[in-house]
Design a protein around this motif. Structure first.
Motif, PDB file in Angstrom:
ATOM      1  N   VAL A 107     -26.061 -12.341   5.611  1.00  0.00           N
ATOM      2  CA  VAL A 107     -26.704 -11.613   4.506  1.00  0.00           C
ATOM      3  C   VAL A 107     -28.112 -12.170   4.347  1.00  0.00           C
ATOM      4  N   SER A 108     -28.935 -11.379   3.673  1.00  0.00           N
ATOM      5  CA  SER A 108     -30.363 -11.703   3.606  1.00  0.00           C
ATOM      6  C   SER A 108     -30.604 -13.014   2.849  1.00  0.00           C
ATOM      7  N   ARG A 109     -31.587 -13.757   3.292  1.00  0.00           N
ATOM      8  CA  ARG A 109     -31.924 -15.034   2.657  1.00  0.00           C
ATOM      9  C   ARG A 109     -32.451 -14.850   1.238  1.00  0.00           C
ATOM     10  N   SER A 110     -32.846 -13.627   0.909  1.00  0.00           N
ATOM     11  CA  SER A 110     -33.359 -13.398  -0.450  1.00  0.00           C
ATOM     12  C   SER A 110     -32.293 -13.741  -1.489  1.00  0.00           C
ATOM     13  N   HIS A 111     -31.009 -13.684  -1.043  1.00  0.00           N
ATOM     14  CA  HIS A 111     -29.941 -14.020  -1.990  1.00  0.00           C
ATOM     15  C   HIS A 111     -30.044 -15.464  -2.471  1.00  0.00           C
ATOM     16  N   TRP A 112     -30.261 -16.410  -1.522  1.00  0.00           N
ATOM     17  CA  TRP A 112     -30.315 -17.816  -1.986  1.00  0.00           C
ATOM     18  C   TRP A 112     -31.627 -18.130  -2.670  1.00  0.00           C
ATOM     19  N   GLU A 113     -32.648 -17.373  -2.297  1.00  0.00           N
ATOM     20  CA  GLU A 113     -33.926 -17.617  -2.977  1.00  0.00           C
ATOM     21  C   GLU A 113     -33.824 -17.280  -4.456  1.00  0.00           C
ATOM     22  N   ALA A 114     -32.873 -16.382  -4.787  1.00  0.00           N
ATOM     23  CA  ALA A 114     -32.765 -15.948  -6.185  1.00  0.00           C
ATOM     24  C   ALA A 114     -31.978 -16.939  -7.043  1.00  0.00           C
ATOM     25  N   PHE A 115     -31.324 -17.946  -6.414  1.00  0.00           N
ATOM     26  CA  PHE A 115     -30.534 -18.874  -7.227  1.00  0.00           C
ATOM     27  C   PHE A 115     -31.445 -19.729  -8.102  1.00  0.00           C
ATOM     28  N   PRO A 116     -31.106 -19.889  -9.385  1.00  0.00           N
ATOM     29  CA  PRO A 116     -31.951 -20.719 -10.260  1.00  0.00           C
ATOM     30  C   PRO A 116     -31.849 -22.189  -9.873  1.00  0.00           C
ATOM     31  N   GLU A 117     -32.934 -22.919 -10.125  1.00  0.00           N
ATOM     32  CA  GLU A 117     -32.911 -24.351  -9.834  1.00  0.00           C
ATOM     33  C   GLU A 117     -32.156 -25.095 -10.923  1.00  0.00           C
ATOM     34  N   PHE A 118     -31.693 -26.303 -10.580  1.00  0.00           N
ATOM     35  CA  PHE A 118     -30.973 -27.120 -11.571  1.00  0.00           C
ATOM     36  C   PHE A 118     -31.966 -27.709 -12.563  1.00  0.00           C
ATOM     37  N   PRO A 137     -31.990 -19.705   6.450  1.00  0.00           N
ATOM     38  CA  PRO A 137     -32.182 -18.374   7.047  1.00  0.00           C
ATOM     39  C   PRO A 137     -31.096 -17.400   6.587  1.00  0.00           C
ATOM     40  N   ASP A 138     -31.174 -16.170   7.050  1.00  0.00           N
ATOM     41  CA  ASP A 138     -30.086 -15.217   6.810  1.00  0.00           C
ATOM     42  C   ASP A 138     -28.824 -15.808   7.410  1.00  0.00           C
ATOM     43  N   ARG A 139     -27.772 -15.900   6.623  1.00  0.00           N
ATOM     44  CA  ARG A 139     -26.518 -16.435   7.181  1.00  0.00           C
ATOM     45  C   ARG A 139     -25.343 -15.989   6.335  1.00  0.00           C
ATOM     46  N   HIS A 140     -24.157 -16.311   6.792  1.00  0.00           N
ATOM     47  CA  HIS A 140     -22.957 -15.953   6.051  1.00  0.00           C
ATOM     48  C   HIS A 140     -22.903 -16.780   4.757  1.00  0.00           C
ATOM     49  N   PRO A 141     -22.582 -16.141   3.620  1.00  0.00           N
ATOM     50  CA  PRO A 141     -22.624 -16.883   2.348  1.00  0.00           C
ATOM     51  C   PRO A 141     -21.742 -18.127   2.359  1.00  0.00           C
ATOM     52  N   HIS A 142     -20.605 -18.068   3.079  1.00  0.00           N
ATOM     53  CA  HIS A 142     -19.726 -19.234   3.032  1.00  0.00           C
ATOM     54  C   HIS A 142     -20.318 -20.410   3.798  1.00  0.00           C
ATOM     55  N   ARG A 143     -21.202 -20.134   4.726  1.00  0.00           N
ATOM     56  CA  ARG A 143     -21.886 -21.239   5.405  1.00  0.00           C
ATOM     57  C   ARG A 143     -22.840 -21.937   4.431  1.00  0.00           C
ATOM     58  N   VAL A 144     -23.387 -21.125   3.498  1.00  0.00           N
ATOM     59  CA  VAL A 144     -24.259 -21.720   2.473  1.00  0.00           C
ATOM     60  C   VAL A 144     -23.432 -22.613   1.543  1.00  0.00           C
ATOM     61  N   PRO A 182     -13.854 -11.548  14.118  1.00  0.00           N
ATOM     62  CA  PRO A 182     -14.487 -12.768  14.624  1.00  0.00           C
ATOM     63  C   PRO A 182     -15.692 -12.492  15.516  1.00  0.00           C
ATOM     64  N   ASN A 183     -15.865 -11.237  15.957  1.00  0.00           N
ATOM     65  CA  ASN A 183     -16.975 -10.940  16.865  1.00  0.00           C
ATOM     66  C   ASN A 183     -18.241 -10.525  16.126  1.00  0.00           C
ATOM     67  N   LYS A 184     -18.140 -10.410  14.784  1.00  0.00           N
ATOM     68  CA  LYS A 184     -19.332 -10.009  14.028  1.00  0.00           C
ATOM     69  C   LYS A 184     -19.975 -11.225  13.358  1.00  0.00           C
ATOM     70  N   GLU A 185     -21.290 -11.207  13.231  1.00  0.00           N
ATOM     71  CA  GLU A 185     -21.989 -12.379  12.669  1.00  0.00           C
ATOM     72  C   GLU A 185     -22.012 -12.395  11.146  1.00  0.00           C
ATOM     73  N   ASN A 186     -22.078 -11.209  10.522  1.00  0.00           N
ATOM     74  CA  ASN A 186     -21.991 -11.100   9.064  1.00  0.00           C
ATOM     75  C   ASN A 186     -23.016 -11.948   8.316  1.00  0.00           C
TER      76      ASN A 186
END
Lengths: 268, 476
Positions: free
Chosen positions: B421-432, B65-72, B415-419
């Protein structure tokens, strides 16, 4: 007794047989030494890593000096686990070269740590270790075959068989000849093994089990060689049949069994 | 018809008359075909399974889902090592290496789940493959049914008659070699068919199939030469058989076990245990990239501020947290790679020792050629690990870049903000996509071993030529 000594002199005078026995003694000594060396190396590794881990534990404790409930050190500290080789491990290294014998575990991310492996060179592991089990399983039968395949046919081919068969108490002669060869092969294997067991401080009961296994395995091959040898074939046919059996029993069947096993119980 | 073809025909007739020889050849053929079919099926199933899990892992990564990039970064990704189709011919080290790689930030994981840890001990007795049949069993067959070639003529007295009637010794030996060589050719045939099928269906490139076929052809020819040579030298057939069996046991069974043992004593590997402790100690010394105030990154921060002409990191046009994450990942990856390179270097030094012994046991040379061409050697495995590591690095740095560009520093440190980013970012990553090594590289890896085999062949051919030439003089 004198007949036995005479038979022994016959064997030692045949350069081929004497060289074969000496070679077997050398190979099994080398294998026992190699096994002892590997076990000592693994023990040293375990010993060497003890203090290293203590330093690591201390550094984690320094990193989290204030942890009111002790949670962080408990989470981040690696605990050393080890699996020291047993006293009899030098005889058969088995899987000890590919399975880890030292492992650090910590509470954080425990699940993934279940499958951690050890660094090993897969190309070296491919052929298997050169240990006593290898010498016994693969090489010892070859020596038994070399010593026994022409016991009867050799006498026939040199024209002495009829005379030997005509002698009184013929059974005793063959028993003596086979028994002596069996004992010599066993001694070539057992002497280094006993020496290794003494060096490793192996319990007498474990050693005697290994010796009985060696005796039984050699007895199988001696029996098979006699079975083939008394069929009345020529030496070459005997050697071919025995080596064929050896290849099937030690090379082909285990590989086929592995195929059957992985087909019956596939690992996903 | 020339003399040597007539001798070869006679030798063939005697081979065909020997029921054991025909039966042995038949058994070998069946075994090769069985091994090839089984290995191919295993390879296909394993590949299909790994492709399935790879697709599932790709889906799970993209479906976050939409989440902080570092969690990804910490969510991670899985890679599965695809199996080379030629592994159906020579499984090589495939059973001994892991096939699942877990990728995450700040860490380099090992590939896990090798067959050797999850199969029975039977695996250690050797795996049934066409390569095993040709490397180990086919030479034995040649020894059994070829050792009598010249020795039989000598024992029965026909050798003297042949030579007295003017048959040149070389023609005689050549005839025997021709017969045994064609016998070996028939033993090789099922393997050649399997290779041709793999190449014709586009599963394997033709040059590699040809390389394997040539390598094994040379190997069997080598054995035919050894057998005929010993048969010519030995006074009796029995002596020839015993000598050949001793050579076979030494070259095919003993040395391939003993030499690797010696190599592992000569070059010691370090355990993952101590490497883990050392890497972690060095890693901590690099500083904590999660902490924007870590003094270890002071120089990096100063350089960045100078570059953008500002005095505070809050004034940077990009999110400093993402940038320091990138710098931390760069440094830690350098560190991990240096340890991984040292470990790989030690293994390669061990393999180089084993390779040198190819001059003593051609089995070792053939094994190197076979595994390199089949893509089941250590170098190919390392290729996969390297590509996986590069993919991991690009993935983590891509996510750090998103963090530095899509998030504001003020928000990211609140620390009070969720930050999210859109999930479209990870969808754009190329597959291995695993890229197999280029043909030239593979041939380069196999070439030294191929040369060794050819040198063996040449040396034995010269020896046989000289021995055969002296045959007329030695027979009384």
């Amino acid at each position: 007794m004198t007949a036995l000594a005479f038979e022994l002199r016959l064997i030692l005078r045949s350069r081929l047989l004497a060289a074969a026995l000496l070679l077997l003694l050398l190979l099994s000594s080398l294998a026992v030494w190699s096994g002892l060396h590997e076990v000592a190396r693994q023990r040293q590794t375990i010993e060497r890593l003890g203090p290293l881990n203590e330093q690591d534990v201390a550094s984690v404790a320094r990193r989290y000096p204030v942890s009111p409930d002790g949670g962080q050190p408990a989470y981040y500290t690696f605990y050393a686990t080890w699996d020291p080789p047993g006293d009899a491990a030098f005889m058969a290294i088995g899987l000890r070269d590919v399975a880890p014998h030292v492992l650090r575990v910590r509470a954080l991310g425990l699940q993934a740590q279940l499958y951690e492996g050890e660094t090993f060179n897969p190309e070296l592991a491919l052929a298997g270790r050169f240990d006593f089990a290898f010498v016994l399983i693969y090489l010892a039968p070859l020596f038994v075959i070399a010593l026994l395949h022409d016991l009867v046919s050799g006498e026939r081919q040199s024209g002495r068989l009829r005379m030997l068969l005509a002698m009184p108490g013929g059974g005793r002669l063959w028993r003596r000849r086979v028994g002596l060869r069996y004992a010599l092969v066993f001694a070539s294997l057992a002497l280094p093994l006993i020496a290794g067991a003494l060096a490793a401080g192996l319990a007498a009961s474990s050693l005697s089990i290994a010796l009985v296994v060696t005796l039984a395995y050699l007895a199988f091959w001696c029996g098979l060689s006699l079975l083939v040898g008394t069929r009345g074939w020529r030496s070459v046919a005997n050697a071919t049949a025995l080596m064929g059996t050896w290849a099937v029993l030690t090379l082909v069947l285990p590989a086929l069994a592995n195929v059957a096993l992985t087909r019956a119980l596939p690992v996903h | 018809m020339s003399i040597f073809t007539r001798i070869a025909r006679e030798e063939w007739r005697s081979l065909l008359r020997d029921r054991a020889a025909v039966f042995g050849l038949l058994l070998l053929t069946v075994l090769t075909l069985l091994a090839a079919l089984n290995a191919h099926e295993y390879q296909r199933n394993a590949d299909a399974e790994r492709a399935l899990y790879q697709a599932r892992a790709n889906h799970e990564f993209h479906a976050q889902p939409d989440r902080h990039p570092h969690r990804v970064v910490h969510f991670g990704h899985f890679l599965f090592r695809p199996l080379n189709p030629l592994a159906a011919f020579d499984g090589g080290i495939d059973g001994y290496t892991g096939h699942t790689l877990f990728l995450e930030g700040h860490r380099q994981n090992s590939a896990n789940f090798g067959d050797v840890r999850q199969n029975s001990l039977l695996l250690r007795f050797g795996q049934m493959s066409p390569a095993f049949v040709l490397q180990v069993l086919a030479p034995l067959l040649l020894v059994f049914f070829g050792h009598a070639g010249v020795a039989r003529e000598r024992e029965s007295g026909t050798l003297r008659i042949l030579l007295a009637q003017g048959v040149p010794g070389r023609q005689l030996v050549l005839g025997k070699l021709l017969a045994l060589g064609s016998f070996a050719g028939i033993a090789l045939l099922p393997a050649l068919l399997a290779l041709a099928w793999l190449a014709a269906t586009g599963k394997a490139p033709w040059p590699l199939a040809l390389l394997l076929a040539t390598g094994y052809g040379v190997w069997l020819l080598l054995w035919a030469l050894i057998v005929v040579l010993v048969s010519t030298l030995a006074p009796r057939g029995r002596d020839a058989l015993l000598a050949l069996l001793a050579v076979w046991a030494l070259v095919v069974i003993l040395l391939p076990r003993w030499v690797p043992d010696m190599a592992s004593t000569a070059v010691a590997l370090s355990t993952r245990y101590e490497d883990g402790i050392h890497v972690h100690r060095d890693y901590l010394a690099l500083g904590d990239p999660h902490d924007p105030k870590d003094p270890a990154f002071a120089a990096f921060r100063a350089g960045l501020l100078r570059q953008y002409g500002v005095t505070r990191i809050e004034d940077l046009p990009v999110n400093y947290k993402g940038l320091v994450g990138m710098e931390g990942e760069r440094l830690s990856t350098e560190l991990f790679n240096s340890y991984a390179a040292a470990a790989f270097d030690r293994q390669q030094r061990q393999n180089a020792i084993v390779d040198r012994f190819g001059w003593l046991s051609p089995t070792l040379a053939l094994r190197r050629l076979s595994m390199a061409a089949s893509g089941t050697d250590l170098a190919t495995y390392q290729d996969f690990l390297d590509q996986g590591e590069r993919y991991r690095y690009d993935l983590v740095q891509g996510l750090n870049r998103i963090q530095s560009e899509a998030l504001q520093f003020a928000d990211d440190t609140n620390p009070n903000k969720e930050n999210r980013v859109s999930r479209s970012h990870w969808e754009a990553f190329p597959e291995f996509r695993y890229r197999p090594a280029a043909l030239a590289v593979i041939i380069d890896r196999a070439a030294p071993a191929g040369l060794m085999l050819l040198a063996w062949l040449a040396a034995l051919a010269v020896l046989a030529w000289r021995v055969a030439g002296r045959l007329g003089r030695t027979v009384r």
